[in-house]
Design an enzyme around this catalytic site. Structure first.
Site, PDB file in Angstrom:
ATOM      1  N   GLU A   1       0.063   3.609   1.952  1.00 14.35           N
ATOM      2  CA  GLU A   1       0.430   4.053   2.975  1.00 14.35           C
ATOM      3  C   GLU A   1       1.592   3.859   3.688  1.00 14.35           C
ATOM      4  OE1 GLU A   1      -1.787   5.675   6.665  1.00 14.35           O
ATOM      5  OE2 GLU A   1      -2.380   5.453   4.495  1.00 14.35           O
TER       6      GLU A   1
ATOM      7  N   TYR B   1      -1.507   0.796  10.782  1.00 11.68           N
ATOM      8  CA  TYR B   1      -1.625  -0.121   9.410  1.00 11.68           C
ATOM      9  C   TYR B   1      -0.309  -0.036   8.338  1.00 11.68           C
ATOM     10  CZ  TYR B   1      -3.728  -0.612   4.687  1.00 11.68           C
ATOM     11  OH  TYR B   1      -3.910  -1.199   3.361  1.00 11.68           O
TER      12      TYR B   1
ATOM     13  N   SER C   1       0.985  -1.268  -0.056  1.00 14.23           N
ATOM     14  CA  SER C   1       0.066  -0.115   0.059  1.00 14.23           C
ATOM     15  C   SER C   1       0.914   1.033   0.012  1.00 14.23           C
ATOM     16  CB  SER C   1      -0.679   0.026   1.331  1.00 14.23           C
ATOM     17  OG  SER C   1      -1.358   1.366   1.490  1.00 14.23           O
TER      18      SER C   1
HETATM   19  N1  GDD Z   1     -12.107   7.634   6.049  1.00 17.33           N
HETATM   20  C1  GDD Z   1     -12.350   8.901   6.183  1.00 17.33           C
HETATM   21  N2  GDD Z   1     -13.552   9.378   6.935  1.00 17.33           N
HETATM   22  N3  GDD Z   1     -11.345   9.714   5.873  1.00 17.33           N
HETATM   23  C2  GDD Z   1     -11.598  10.839   5.693  1.00 17.33           C
HETATM   24  C3  GDD Z   1     -12.590  11.553   6.302  1.00 17.33           C
HETATM   25  C4  GDD Z   1     -13.529  10.821   6.941  1.00 17.33           C
HETATM   26  O1  GDD Z   1     -14.717  11.290   7.419  1.00 17.33           O
HETATM   27  N4  GDD Z   1     -12.425  12.830   6.410  1.00 17.33           N
HETATM   28  C5  GDD Z   1     -11.347  13.168   5.722  1.00 17.33           C
HETATM   29  N5  GDD Z   1     -10.819  11.876   5.649  1.00 17.33           N
HETATM   30  C6  GDD Z   1      -9.203  11.879   4.777  1.00 17.33           C
HETATM   31  C7  GDD Z   1      -8.207  10.966   5.643  1.00 17.33           C
HETATM   32  O2  GDD Z   1      -7.726  11.588   6.772  1.00 17.33           O
HETATM   33  C8  GDD Z   1      -7.358  10.656   4.681  1.00 17.33           C
HETATM   34  O3  GDD Z   1      -6.382  11.531   4.846  1.00 17.33           O
HETATM   35  C9  GDD Z   1      -8.028  10.521   3.206  1.00 17.33           C
HETATM   36  O4  GDD Z   1      -9.207  11.056   3.644  1.00 17.33           O
HETATM   37  C10 GDD Z   1      -8.424   9.274   2.670  1.00 17.33           C
HETATM   38  O5  GDD Z   1      -8.840   8.220   3.758  1.00 17.33           O
HETATM   39  P1  GDD Z   1      -9.632   6.833   3.538  1.00 17.33           P
HETATM   40  O6  GDD Z   1     -10.610   6.829   2.181  1.00 17.33           O
HETATM   41  O7  GDD Z   1     -10.079   6.232   4.805  1.00 17.33           O
HETATM   42  O8  GDD Z   1      -8.518   6.014   3.061  1.00 17.33           O
HETATM   43  P2  GDD Z   1      -6.869   5.953   3.632  1.00 17.33           P
HETATM   44  O9  GDD Z   1      -6.202   6.648   2.424  1.00 17.33           O
HETATM   45  O10 GDD Z   1      -6.685   6.048   4.988  1.00 17.33           O
HETATM   46  O11 GDD Z   1      -6.504   4.187   3.230  1.00 17.33           O
HETATM   47  C11 GDD Z   1      -6.870   3.664   1.895  1.00 17.33           C
HETATM   48  O12 GDD Z   1      -5.985   3.684   0.795  1.00 17.33           O
HETATM   49  C12 GDD Z   1      -4.663   3.216   1.162  1.00 17.33           C
HETATM   50  C13 GDD Z   1      -3.722   3.110  -0.006  1.00 17.33           C
HETATM   51  O13 GDD Z   1      -2.892   4.277   0.403  1.00 17.33           O
HETATM   52  C14 GDD Z   1      -7.306   2.223   2.257  1.00 17.33           C
HETATM   53  O14 GDD Z   1      -8.058   1.577   1.285  1.00 17.33           O
HETATM   54  C15 GDD Z   1      -6.070   1.575   2.901  1.00 17.33           C
HETATM   55  O15 GDD Z   1      -6.302   0.163   2.979  1.00 17.33           O
HETATM   56  C16 GDD Z   1      -5.126   1.506   1.465  1.00 17.33           C
HETATM   57  O16 GDD Z   1      -3.947   0.736   1.750  1.00 17.33           O
END
Ligand code: GDD
Length: 337
Positions: free
Chosen positions: A137, A159, A135
């Protein structure tokens, strides 16, 4: 790909977004597709129900944290391709359950790799090929942008730390035992099948509910966070291409374009003719203890060596997701979370 008709593929995490698209892709090529599924209180398998009903996917109950079970399944099934997509994949939740995250997202990889190492070949004697879902991440607070296969890791969440273990143990097993084991370092990828806990789908579902007058506000965290968001069906194609190469190698898969959460809101609300500023609130509860501010990937190597390119743009993806969520709301399929 017809050469693989009849080959056995095992996908861990098959009931998730990527697992469901990958299973469809492989089944369409005539492979025998098996998916490892963990027993959950919520037994809904809506993403893979059509495949299950048509008999093109078989589910095996199991859990990557149970090494004995993984070993037994691997030696009975003897697949040619193993895609390890199982994980505790919610970044925010990983601060609540760091150990459970380390077990599923980190040690789970080792359980699957160890089973691959011991079983070694498929039912026809060909070496098993293993894909690990790494990822972006793992880059975390990256020192440079865009991030490529050469960018050092600096994970910023439990994670991300667990994913770094999974990545390095995959490299280590490849180098120690000459396994065909590769990692795809995938940047964020979304779709109509994304879970509601992730920000894109949270926003597109809120847009649909607001559009239909069932909700007025949606609370989000950091609107300035920037992500490189691609389309999941494009990304599962890359997973398979990585296992088709002559030599095992890790690749970054990304679009090279990044947007902020604010821009995501503008695009999604705009699709429904709504002004996002009237409906989006910021709630500190959705902020993370440590954030990544800029994630943008350089998939130049995948484009050159795999011939891979993303086909669906961010704007088109958001359009599809908003349309799918409006359709869900209109047909009462709110349970598709
Ligand atoms: N979930 C979430 N909810 N994220 C928010 C929100 C909210 O209300 N508001 C802002 N965000 C911001 C988070 O702080 C983060 O910076 C961004 O939106 C993306 O969050 P997510 O959609 O939860 O995804 P992620 O980037 O943390 O993780 C996903 O992508 C990774 C690859 O980089 C997941 O799919 C991971 O499993 C994957 O590895």
């Amino acid at each position: 790909m017809a050469a693989h008709a009849g080959a056995i593929a095992l996908i861990t995490g098959v009931s998730g977004q990527d697992g469901s698209y990958l299973a469809e892709l492989l089944a369409a090529q005539g492979m025998q597709v098996y998916g490892l599924v963990r027993r959950k209180a919520d037994t809904s398998n809506w993403r893979i129900q059509a495949l299950l009903d048509s008999g093109r996917l078989s589910v095996i109950p199991g859990d990557v944290t149970d090494g004995g079970a993984v070993m037994r399944i691997m030696s009975q099934l003897r697949p040619r391709f193993v895609f390890n997509l199982a994980a505790q994949s919610f970044v925010h939740y990983s601060w609540d359950v760091p150990l459970a995250t380390a077990e599923a997202t980190g040690l789970g990889v080792l359980n699957v790799l160890e089973a691959v190492r011991q079983v070694r070949t498929d039912a026809t004697g060909q070496a098993i090929r293993f894909y690990q879902a790494s990822s972006s991440e793992m880059f975390g607070n990256a020192a440079s942008e865009p991030q490529s296969e050469n960018t050092p890791f600096h994970p910023r969440s439990p994670y991300g730390v667990a994913k770094v273990f999974g990545h390095h143990i995959t490299v280590n097993y490849r180098e120690s035992y000459e396994l065909f084991a590769v990692s795809g370092i995938l940047f964020n990828h979304e779709s109509e099948r994304r879970g509601l806990a992730f920000v894109t789908r949270k926003v597109t579902m809120a847009v649909a509910l607001i559009k239909r007058g069932l909700q007025d506000k949606v609370a989000l965290g950091n609107l300035d966070a920037r992500r490189d968001w691609g389309y999941a069906p494009d990304y599962v194609r890359a997973m398979q291409l990585m296992l088709e190469q002559d030599e095992p190698r890790d690749f970054v898969i990304a679009t090279g374009v990044s947007n902020t959460v604010r821009e995501l809101c503008e695009a999604a609300f705009g699709e429904a003719g709504l002004d996002w500023q009237k409906h989006v609130e910021v709630d500190p509860a959705f902020m993370r203890p440590a954030e990544l501010h800029i994630l943008r990937g350089d998939s130049g190597m995948a484009q050159a060596m795999l011939g891979w390119e993303p086909e669906v743009s961010f704007g088109e993806m958001i359009r599809r997701m908003v349309a799918a969520d409006i359709d869900r709301v209109d047909s009462g399929r709110h349970w598709e979370v």
